[in-house]
Scaffold this motif. Structure first.
Motif, PDB file in Angstrom:
ATOM      1  N   ILE A  65      36.515  56.532  67.309  1.00 60.56           N
ATOM      2  CA  ILE A  65      35.805  57.430  68.207  1.00 60.56           C
ATOM      3  C   ILE A  65      35.238  56.692  69.413  1.00 60.56           C
ATOM      4  CG2 ILE A  65      35.158  58.893  66.261  1.00 60.56           C
ATOM      5  CD1 ILE A  65      32.264  57.883  66.731  1.00 60.56           C
ATOM      6  N   ALA A  66      35.693  55.449  69.637  1.00 59.56           N
ATOM      7  CA  ALA A  66      35.198  54.693  70.784  1.00 59.56           C
ATOM      8  C   ALA A  66      35.634  55.353  72.083  1.00 59.56           C
ATOM      9  CB  ALA A  66      35.702  53.252  70.721  1.00 59.56           C
ATOM     10  N   ASP A  67      34.782  55.294  73.083  1.00 63.73           N
ATOM     11  CA  ASP A  67      35.108  55.856  74.386  1.00 63.73           C
ATOM     12  C   ASP A  67      36.047  54.927  75.144  1.00 63.73           C
ATOM     13  OD1 ASP A  67      33.506  58.093  74.069  1.00 63.73           O
ATOM     14  OD2 ASP A  67      31.717  57.018  74.754  1.00 63.73           O
TER      15      ASP A  67
ATOM     16  N   ALA B   2      38.484  62.178  64.847  1.00 66.22           N
ATOM     17  CA  ALA B   2      38.237  60.877  64.209  1.00 66.22           C
ATOM     18  C   ALA B   2      39.388  60.533  63.267  1.00 66.22           C
ATOM     19  CB  ALA B   2      36.920  60.903  63.446  1.00 66.22           C
ATOM     20  N   THR B   3      39.448  59.261  62.883  1.00 66.53           N
ATOM     21  CA  THR B   3      40.390  58.841  61.846  1.00 66.53           C
ATOM     22  C   THR B   3      39.611  58.396  60.618  1.00 66.53           C
ATOM     23  OG1 THR B   3      40.486  56.538  62.612  1.00 66.53           O
ATOM     24  CG2 THR B   3      42.107  58.090  63.531  1.00 66.53           C
ATOM     25  N   VAL B   4      40.266  58.444  59.472  1.00 69.72           N
ATOM     26  CA  VAL B   4      39.620  58.054  58.225  1.00 69.72           C
ATOM     27  C   VAL B   4      40.453  56.989  57.522  1.00 69.72           C
ATOM     28  CG1 VAL B   4      38.448  60.250  57.862  1.00 69.72           C
ATOM     29  CG2 VAL B   4      40.757  59.939  56.965  1.00 69.72           C
ATOM     30  N   LEU B   5      39.768  56.101  56.843  1.00 68.23           N
ATOM     31  CA  LEU B   5      40.404  55.145  55.951  1.00 68.23           C
ATOM     32  C   LEU B   5      40.207  55.653  54.529  1.00 68.23           C
ATOM     33  CD1 LEU B   5      41.711  52.424  55.193  1.00 68.23           C
ATOM     34  CD2 LEU B   5      39.405  51.423  55.224  1.00 68.23           C
ATOM     35  N   HIS B   6      41.302  55.885  53.823  1.00 67.50           N
ATOM     36  CA  HIS B   6      41.225  56.384  52.448  1.00 67.50           C
ATOM     37  C   HIS B   6      40.991  55.201  51.510  1.00 67.50           C
ATOM     38  CE1 HIS B   6      42.542  60.485  53.478  1.00 67.50           C
ATOM     39  NE2 HIS B   6      43.284  59.882  54.378  1.00 67.50           N
ATOM     40  N   ARG B   7      39.730  54.988  51.172  1.00 67.44           N
ATOM     41  CA  ARG B   7      39.365  53.864  50.322  1.00 67.44           C
ATOM     42  C   ARG B   7      39.629  54.220  48.852  1.00 67.44           C
ATOM     43  NH1 ARG B   7      36.158  49.733  52.430  1.00 67.44           N
ATOM     44  NH2 ARG B   7      35.600  50.003  54.637  1.00 67.44           N
ATOM     45  N   MET B   8      40.385  53.377  48.220  1.00 71.81           N
ATOM     46  CA  MET B   8      40.809  53.597  46.836  1.00 71.81           C
ATOM     47  C   MET B   8      39.612  53.627  45.880  1.00 71.81           C
ATOM     48  SD  MET B   8      43.265  50.997  44.756  1.00 71.81           S
ATOM     49  CE  MET B   8      43.231  50.928  42.973  1.00 71.81           C
TER      50      MET B   8
ATOM     51  N   ILE C  35      22.578  54.837  63.553  1.00 70.00           N
ATOM     52  CA  ILE C  35      22.037  56.181  63.677  1.00 70.00           C
ATOM     53  C   ILE C  35      21.935  56.629  65.136  1.00 70.00           C
ATOM     54  CG2 ILE C  35      19.661  55.360  63.628  1.00 70.00           C
ATOM     55  CD1 ILE C  35      21.102  58.662  62.174  1.00 70.00           C
ATOM     56  N   ASP C  36      21.816  55.687  66.068  1.00 71.05           N
ATOM     57  CA  ASP C  36      21.733  56.051  67.482  1.00 71.05           C
ATOM     58  C   ASP C  36      23.013  56.719  67.989  1.00 71.05           C
ATOM     59  OD1 ASP C  36      19.198  55.013  67.527  1.00 71.05           O
ATOM     60  OD2 ASP C  36      19.760  53.124  68.499  1.00 71.05           O
ATOM     61  N   ASP C  37      24.122  56.523  67.285  1.00 74.11           N
ATOM     62  CA  ASP C  37      25.410  57.096  67.699  1.00 74.11           C
ATOM     63  C   ASP C  37      25.686  58.441  67.032  1.00 74.11           C
ATOM     64  OD1 ASP C  37      25.965  54.797  69.219  1.00 74.11           O
ATOM     65  OD2 ASP C  37      26.755  53.753  67.455  1.00 74.11           O
ATOM     66  N   TYR C  38      24.664  59.104  66.531  1.00 73.11           N
ATOM     67  CA  TYR C  38      24.864  60.302  65.715  1.00 73.11           C
ATOM     68  C   TYR C  38      25.609  61.408  66.464  1.00 73.11           C
ATOM     69  CZ  TYR C  38      20.989  62.645  68.121  1.00 73.11           C
ATOM     70  OH  TYR C  38      20.198  63.224  69.071  1.00 73.11           O
ATOM     71  N   ALA C  39      25.290  61.639  67.737  1.00 73.53           N
ATOM     72  CA  ALA C  39      25.883  62.764  68.469  1.00 73.53           C
ATOM     73  C   ALA C  39      27.385  62.568  68.645  1.00 73.53           C
ATOM     74  CB  ALA C  39      25.201  62.917  69.826  1.00 73.53           C
ATOM     75  N   LYS C  40      27.780  61.384  69.110  1.00 67.36           N
ATOM     76  CA  LYS C  40      29.210  61.125  69.325  1.00 67.36           C
ATOM     77  C   LYS C  40      29.971  61.140  68.009  1.00 67.36           C
ATOM     78  CE  LYS C  40      30.325  56.990  70.681  1.00 67.36           C
ATOM     79  NZ  LYS C  40      30.522  55.808  71.565  1.00 67.36           N
ATOM     80  N   ALA C  41      29.363  60.570  66.963  1.00 60.51           N
ATOM     81  CA  ALA C  41      30.033  60.519  65.659  1.00 60.51           C
ATOM     82  C   ALA C  41      30.210  61.920  65.077  1.00 60.51           C
ATOM     83  CB  ALA C  41      29.247  59.642  64.701  1.00 60.51           C
TER      84      ALA C  41
END
Length: 336
Positions: free
Chosen positions: A291-293, A131-137, A116-122
């Motif tokens: 989303i890593a810097d 961002a990228t997404v993994l399409h989970r079946m 939750i501490d990473d909310y702003a960047k996320a």
């Protein structure tokens, strides 16, 4: 065959609706919700925030109810554990799921890439399509009576993220279940039950029952027996193009309880069946590594942001994969 891959999240138009899904409102959760809402209202004032119709709905958000006439959602934000994400999936069990951004509230899980501490960047990376997404079946389930017709009240396919499980419940007798794959009879299973899981679900109930660990980017169905009578009845992995039918045998001494992602659905009697196959609607889950810097890149071995496999990290951190008893003891000692 469905292609389950990682891809860039691209919004064709700016996101306008966010659905907030959270576990029980403890003080930690309440504070996190207040922080998220304040940030969204200040930086993204045009974004509408929705919440399920529950007694603990946060103040200042709009009520959202699932269904064909529901407001279109551009992003789901979850606060909780893996179970919270499964619940979010169940809200869209009859169709497509919006991208899911999941925050951990102090619990560990394979579906919780962000603290939750990473909310702003996320949030910034997600809402600006960085961002990228993994399409989970997911899998779809159809239920049939002994006459082969759809069971009453189950006319629509249900979409499940982790697994469907047939089990003997409180009966002292084993289930006898006939298994068919693509219409061909595979075997008669005498056991406490059967699990059909997705690759995502392979690290959940199926793993506890002795099933294999399957990478979530693969497109596959995992069939795992629960305490089978025959010691030669081992788990099997099928391509996602397969259709698996589980029919309670007419000779079964016990009915079979049906659980979808841990939620009890109904009981199948002798002659009744459930057919499981890959769903057309996977869940797009946002990856942490995407989303890593740049400054987070470490010198030496490893891969840079956007290329790291969150799953490889998780099976080491969460399962302590291939860790010996000695190394586990040393790990505990090093933390003190």
């Amino acid at each position: 065959m469905l292609s389950i891959v990682t891809s860039r999240l691209i919004y064709k138009t700016p996101p306008r609706a966010v659905l907030l899904v959270n576990k029980h409102r403890t003080k930690l959760v309440v504070d996190a919700i207040d922080t998220l809402l304040t940030y969204l209202r200040q930086k993204y004032p045009d974004v509408r925030v929705f919440h399920e119709d529950r007694p603990d709905i946060p103040p200042g958000v709009e009520v959202w109810r699932p269904g064909p006439d529901a407001e279109k959602i551009d992003l789901i934000v979850t606060l909780g554990g893996d179970g919270t994400i499964l619940h979010a999936s169940s809200l869209f069990k009859l169709g497509a799921v919006p991208p899911v951004l999941s925050f951990s509230m102090g619990t560990l899980g394979f579906l919780l890439p962000f603290h939750i501490d990473d909310y702003a960047k996320a949030l910034d990376s997600t809402l600006t399509s960085r961002a990228t997404v993994l399409h989970r079946m997911r899998v779809s389930c159809r239920f049939h009576g002994s006459d082969g017709e759809r069971l009453e009240g189950q006319a629509q396919d249900w979409q499940v993220m982790n697994e469907i499980a047939l089990h003997r419940g409180s009966s002292p007798h084993l289930n006898t279940i006939d298994i068919y794959v693509d219409g061909q009879r595979l075997t008669e299973a005498v056991s406490d039950g059967l699990i059909v899981s997705t690759p995502t679900g392979s690290t959940a109930y199926s793993l506890s029952a002795g099933g294999p660990i399957v990478h979530p980017s693969l497109s596959a169905l995992v069939l795992t027996p629960i305490c089978p009578r025959s010691l030669s009845f081992r788990p099997l992995v099928f391509p996602s193009s397969s259709s698996i039918k589980l029919r309670v045998s007419d000779r079964s001494r016990a009915s079979a309880g049906l659980a979808l992602d841990g939620q009890t659905s109904h009981v199948l009697g002798p002659g009744e069946a459930v057919t499981v196959q890959a769903s057309e609607y996977p869940i797009p889950c946002i990856n942490r590594s995407s989303i890593a810097d740049p400054e987070e890149i470490q010198d030496g071995e490893g891969v840079g942001p956007g290329k790291e496999d969150d799953w490889v990290r998780d099976i080491n951190n969460l399962l302590q994969y291939n860790a010996t008893f000695r190394s586990k003891a040393l790990l505990r000692h090093s933390r003190t």
